[in-house]
Write a protein that holds these residues in place. Sequence first.
Motif, PDB file in Angstrom:
ATOM      1  N   ALA A 190     -42.965 -62.794  23.892  1.00 22.02           N
ATOM      2  CA  ALA A 190     -44.052 -63.007  24.845  1.00 22.02           C
ATOM      3  C   ALA A 190     -44.054 -64.439  25.376  1.00 22.02           C
ATOM      4  N   SER A 191     -43.512 -65.361  24.600  1.00 25.12           N
ATOM      5  CA  SER A 191     -43.509 -66.757  25.040  1.00 25.12           C
ATOM      6  C   SER A 191     -42.390 -67.055  26.041  1.00 25.12           C
ATOM      7  N   ARG A 192     -41.456 -66.116  26.194  1.00 23.41           N
ATOM      8  CA  ARG A 192     -40.364 -66.327  27.145  1.00 23.41           C
ATOM      9  C   ARG A 192     -40.860 -66.142  28.571  1.00 23.41           C
ATOM     10  N   ASN A 193     -40.181 -66.767  29.508  1.00 20.60           N
ATOM     11  CA  ASN A 193     -40.589 -66.743  30.907  1.00 20.60           C
ATOM     12  C   ASN A 193     -39.847 -65.625  31.644  1.00 20.60           C
ATOM     13  N   PRO A 194     -40.553 -64.569  32.074  1.00 22.00           N
ATOM     14  CA  PRO A 194     -39.875 -63.476  32.777  1.00 22.00           C
ATOM     15  C   PRO A 194     -39.340 -63.902  34.150  1.00 22.00           C
ATOM     16  N   ALA A 195     -39.982 -64.868  34.774  1.00 20.95           N
ATOM     17  CA  ALA A 195     -39.512 -65.335  36.089  1.00 20.95           C
ATOM     18  C   ALA A 195     -38.120 -65.959  35.961  1.00 20.95           C
ATOM     19  N   ARG A 196     -37.898 -66.673  34.863  1.00 19.72           N
ATOM     20  CA  ARG A 196     -36.582 -67.283  34.655  1.00 19.72           C
ATOM     21  C   ARG A 196     -35.511 -66.207  34.476  1.00 19.72           C
ATOM     22  N   LEU A 197     -35.854 -65.149  33.736  1.00 13.61           N
ATOM     23  CA  LEU A 197     -34.895 -64.054  33.553  1.00 13.61           C
ATOM     24  C   LEU A 197     -34.598 -63.367  34.884  1.00 13.61           C
ATOM     25  N   GLU A 198     -35.630 -63.152  35.696  1.00 17.16           N
ATOM     26  CA  GLU A 198     -35.416 -62.545  37.015  1.00 17.16           C
ATOM     27  C   GLU A 198     -34.528 -63.426  37.884  1.00 17.16           C
ATOM     28  N   ARG A 199     -34.751 -64.728  37.797  1.00 25.31           N
ATOM     29  CA  ARG A 199     -33.935 -65.678  38.567  1.00 25.31           C
ATOM     30  C   ARG A 199     -32.479 -65.626  38.111  1.00 25.31           C
ATOM     31  N   GLN A 200     -32.258 -65.535  36.799  1.00 28.03           N
ATOM     32  CA  GLN A 200     -30.888 -65.448  36.283  1.00 28.03           C
ATOM     33  C   GLN A 200     -30.211 -64.167  36.751  1.00 28.03           C
TER      34      GLN A 200
END
Length: 89
Positions: A40-50
């Motif tokens: 939950a602490s991970r950033n989903p926006a960063r994963l989408e960007r990757q």
Amino acid sequence: MAKDKDRTLNPATAALKADKARALKKGKAAITAQRTERLASRNPARLERQIAEVKDAAGRGGELGGREKKQVEELERQLGLVRRAREKV
């Protein structure tokens, strides 16, 4: 065989067995809670960007290769886990 039967009838052994089962259940619940909190602490926006970066890089050169496909699949799987964890928290 008789020895095993005696162990199951012994109330002290049954209590120890129940305590051990409760401790295992509590440990599993704690591990699950830690995993959920970490995801939950991970950033989903960063994963989408990757994911977008990998697809764009492969898009310039043609189709996705085997390595890129695996990378995108893994990132999408992680993104799903992060979203589910955020819903729980």
